[in-house]
Scaffold this motif. Structure first.
Motif, mmCIF file in Angstrom:
data_model
loop_
_atom_site.group_PDB
_atom_site.id
_atom_site.type_symbol
_atom_site.label_atom_id
_atom_site.label_comp_id
_atom_site.label_asym_id
_atom_site.label_seq_id
_atom_site.Cartn_x
_atom_site.Cartn_y
_atom_site.Cartn_z
ATOM 1 N N UNK A 313 5.437 -5.244 -10.315
ATOM 2 C CA UNK A 313 5.177 -4.249 -11.277
ATOM 3 C C UNK A 313 4.918 -2.933 -10.939
ATOM 4 N N UNK A 314 4.622 -2.571 -9.710
ATOM 5 C CA UNK A 314 4.144 -1.273 -9.135
ATOM 6 C C UNK A 314 5.334 -0.568 -8.655
ATOM 7 N N UNK A 315 5.281 0.689 -8.837
ATOM 8 C CA UNK A 315 6.626 1.411 -8.190
ATOM 9 C C UNK A 315 6.348 1.941 -6.826
ATOM 10 N N UNK A 316 4.982 1.310 -6.231
ATOM 11 C CA UNK A 316 4.360 1.712 -4.712
ATOM 12 C C UNK A 316 5.534 1.158 -3.912
ATOM 13 N N UNK A 317 5.893 1.590 -2.866
ATOM 14 C CA UNK A 317 7.090 0.992 -1.955
ATOM 15 C C UNK A 317 6.632 -0.464 -1.212
ATOM 16 N N UNK A 318 5.219 -0.282 -0.736
ATOM 17 C CA UNK A 318 4.976 -1.637 0.197
ATOM 18 C C UNK A 318 3.361 -1.948 -0.470
ATOM 19 N N UNK A 319 3.652 -2.424 -1.855
ATOM 20 C CA UNK A 319 1.985 -2.918 -2.406
ATOM 21 C C UNK A 319 1.516 -4.133 -1.613
ATOM 22 N N UNK A 320 0.219 -4.217 -1.565
ATOM 23 C CA UNK A 320 -0.406 -5.277 -0.813
ATOM 24 C C UNK A 320 -1.367 -5.796 -1.830
ATOM 25 N N UNK A 321 -1.441 -7.227 -1.811
ATOM 26 C CA UNK A 321 -2.456 -8.078 -2.500
ATOM 27 C C UNK A 321 -3.193 -8.543 -1.444
ATOM 28 N N UNK A 322 -4.680 -8.195 -1.730
ATOM 29 C CA UNK A 322 -5.656 -8.858 -0.715
ATOM 30 C C UNK A 322 -6.285 -10.020 -1.440
ATOM 31 N N UNK A 323 -6.082 -11.329 -0.907
ATOM 32 C CA UNK A 323 -6.916 -12.205 -1.474
ATOM 33 C C UNK A 323 -8.121 -12.751 -0.701
ATOM 34 N N UNK A 324 -9.219 -12.606 -1.227
ATOM 35 C CA UNK A 324 -10.483 -12.940 -0.531
ATOM 36 C C UNK A 324 -10.885 -14.202 -1.043
ATOM 37 N N UNK A 325 -11.610 -15.013 -0.072
ATOM 38 C CA UNK A 325 -12.289 -16.127 -0.487
ATOM 39 C C UNK A 325 -13.732 -16.129 0.242
ATOM 40 N N UNK A 326 -14.383 -16.597 -0.788
ATOM 41 C CA UNK A 326 -16.011 -16.819 -0.421
ATOM 42 C C UNK A 326 -16.637 -17.231 -1.453
ATOM 43 N N UNK A 327 -18.136 -16.924 -1.199
ATOM 44 C CA UNK A 327 -19.025 -17.379 -2.405
ATOM 45 C C UNK A 327 -20.017 -16.541 -2.480
#
Length: 535
Positions: A313-327
């Motif tokens: 959905x973003x127009x950015x050329x190389x968008x990134x999703x950072x998925x973090x896992x922790x507590x």
């Protein structure tokens, strides 16, 4: 000028930032409950004055160094301001979500025995109506929005002298926050300056490639500001001096939508449940996510269709999703970058977000052990996930034995089932309590979410002795039976789905589904497969 390389003082955070000459402006989706007259756009010098003034309010209410100050009110970024104010006078702020049921809030307040409760009229009235008056469980109570019998209002504590700031000892209790409480009464997690400010916020406050905020960024957060994440997020983002910080106080699109459209963020961190609620907005022309280069998710599992919708959905050329896992007890333990290519379904393959990536370099270590013997298992074998991190919390208020029981030879038991691959990546399976013998609840939910577009959320509950029970959320509470049968034809046997709408599911303040409560609501009161021993 204060010269710190990273943010290490919670109490003087805003003063330190203002002293550096930071030009970041903070924009709020609605005015702060503690200072509505200040509006929705604040510069850091004004925030520094507000935090200092608020420390005077707390002192006027009788708060002294070492006292616990419980904060329980509707969600807003002013949780952070109040936490800074409490820490500034050497008190320990305790953030409690307004989503807690009155009886649950009462349990936590009894454990805390706070010198002061800062709350609002709605929460106070709800507690009193339920027979669990929160003001009866604190030495003193201050309302942020009006007056009520037996409690103070802000007007009663304003105007006093502003105390000199006190520096917190690195390893003394600095702030307390609670866990999500998906399986019962939340735990009260104690963090110090060293664990939450230096090791968590300090680590994030470096200009890491991709992750670090840039001078021209508009950084948005749509999270539970009662969660400990809000402290580390605020400190680390502001320390990098982006152009703007956006605090979205509600996932309700009527509030969030116009605000995001007005400011158009370039990075966005939101609760997984909020991303799901906003997912269909990515299909609307001119939506507010078109400039986002970085999406960040923590707190709970994300399903591939939601990640895919925002990245596409973003127009950015190389968008990134950072998925973090922790507590809450540990902060982030692993991270993984997701891209459009990684999330694209190809040749019947369902891309997974259960691959949580690798441990944070130089910061965390992971080990997988047998749930019965606690001995390490070979790579590729499911087991309980243990971790090592210097950011581990100091303990649980009123439940220190429970905290000690989760430590094994210097390792912390996360209570999650996972698989460490030969390359060192962690594949998430389930919470130990929610485990099913036929595989993974989360994996089944991923596949169903991908195959049935009208599904907003799917929750698979283990039911010993019977097929697992799927609970399916759709916009209108309806589901095409034929589409469902096609979607699950090659999956392990499942009971007929319970179809419902979003608001009917019991959730925590961070949007997680309370599976134990949901199981009870559906009449599945038999014990699950998991023991829940490490929750």
């Amino acid at each position: 000028m204060t010269l710190f390389r990273t943010p290490i003082e919670l109490g003087t955070l805003f003063e330190d930032l203002a002293g550096r000459g930071s030009a970041t402006t903070v924009h709020l989706s609605r005015p702060m409950d503690i200072a509505p007259g200040l509006g929705t756009e604040l510069a850091l010098p004004r925030l520094a004055r507000l935090a200092a003034e608020a420390s005077g309010w707390l002192a006027s209410a009788g708060t002294r160094p070492g006292d616990r100050v419980a904060i329980a009110k509707r969600n807003h970024w002013d949780y952070v301001v109040l936490s800074c104010a409490a820490a500034r006078i050497g008190a320990v702020p305790v953030s409690l979500s307004a989503h807690l049921a009155p009886d649950t809030l009462a349990v936590l307040l009894k454990r805390l025995d706070p010198a002061l409760l800062v709350t609002d009229a709605a929460l106070l009235a709800a507690g009193r109506e339920a027979g669990a008056d929160p003001s009866a469980l604190a030495a003193r109570t201050v309302l942020v929005d009006g007056t009520a019998e037996g409690v103070l209002g802000l007007d009663d504590v304003r105007g006093g002298a502003i105390p000199a700031p006190r520096r917190a000892a690195p390893d003394a209790p600095l702030a307390i926050m609670h866990t999500s409480g998906t399986t019962g009464v939340p735990k009260l997690v104690v963090h110090s300056s060293r664990t939450i400010m230096r090791r968590l916020a300090g680590f994030e406050a470096h200009r890491w490639p991709v992750l670090g905020s840039r001078p021209d960024d508009t950084v948005a957060g749509a999270v539970s500001f009662a969660h400990g994440r809000a402290l580390a997020w605020t400190a680390s983002v502001l320390w990098l001096e982006p152009a703007r910080l956006l605090a979205v106080t509600s996932g309700d699109w009527a509030e969030a939508g116009p605000f995001l459209l007005r400011h158009r963020p370039t990075t966005l961190e939101a609760l997984p449940a909020t991303y799901v609620r906003w997912q269909r907005r990515t299909q609307e022309p001119g939506h507010p996510f078109e400039r986002v280069r970085l999406f960040i998710s923590t707190f709970d599992a994300m399903h591939p269709p939601t990640v895919r919708a925002f990245l596409n959905g973003t127009r950015h050329r190389r968008p990134v999703w950072m998925q973090g896992w922790g507590q809450s007890e540990t902060g982030p333990l692993t991270f993984r970058f997701l891209t459009r290519r990684a999330m694209a379904p190809e040749h019947g393959r369902h891309p997974t977000t259960r691959d949580l990536g690798r441990p944070v370099p130089t910061r965390t270590r992971l080990r997988v052990v047998d749930a019965r013997t606690l001995r390490p298992v070979p790579r590729g074998t499911p087991g309980l996930v243990l971790c090592r991190t210097k950011a581990l919390c100091l303990g649980y208020v009123g439940e220190q034995e429970r905290w000690r029981a989760k430590r094994t030879g210097g390792w912390w038991n996360t209570g999650d089932i996972g698989v460490l691959t030969r390359t060192g990546r962690l594949l998430f399976v389930d919470r130990e309590l929610d485990a099913i013998p036929e595989g993974s609840c989360v994996e089944l939910e991923d596949v169903i979410d991908d195959r049935v577009p009208e599904v907003q959320e799917c929750v698979v509950l283990s039911v010993p002795g019977r097929p697992s029970q799927p609970v399916v959320v759709t916009e209108d509470g309806a589901l095409d039976p034929a589409a469902w049968r096609r979607a699950v034809a090659d999956l392990p046997p499942l009971a007929d789905p319970v179809v419902t709408t979003w608001d009917t599911l019991p959730r925590t303040g961070t949007g997680k589904v309370r599976r134990t409560v949901l199981r009870d609501l559906l009449g599945h009161r038999s014990d699950p497969y998991g023991t829940g021993r490490w929750t």
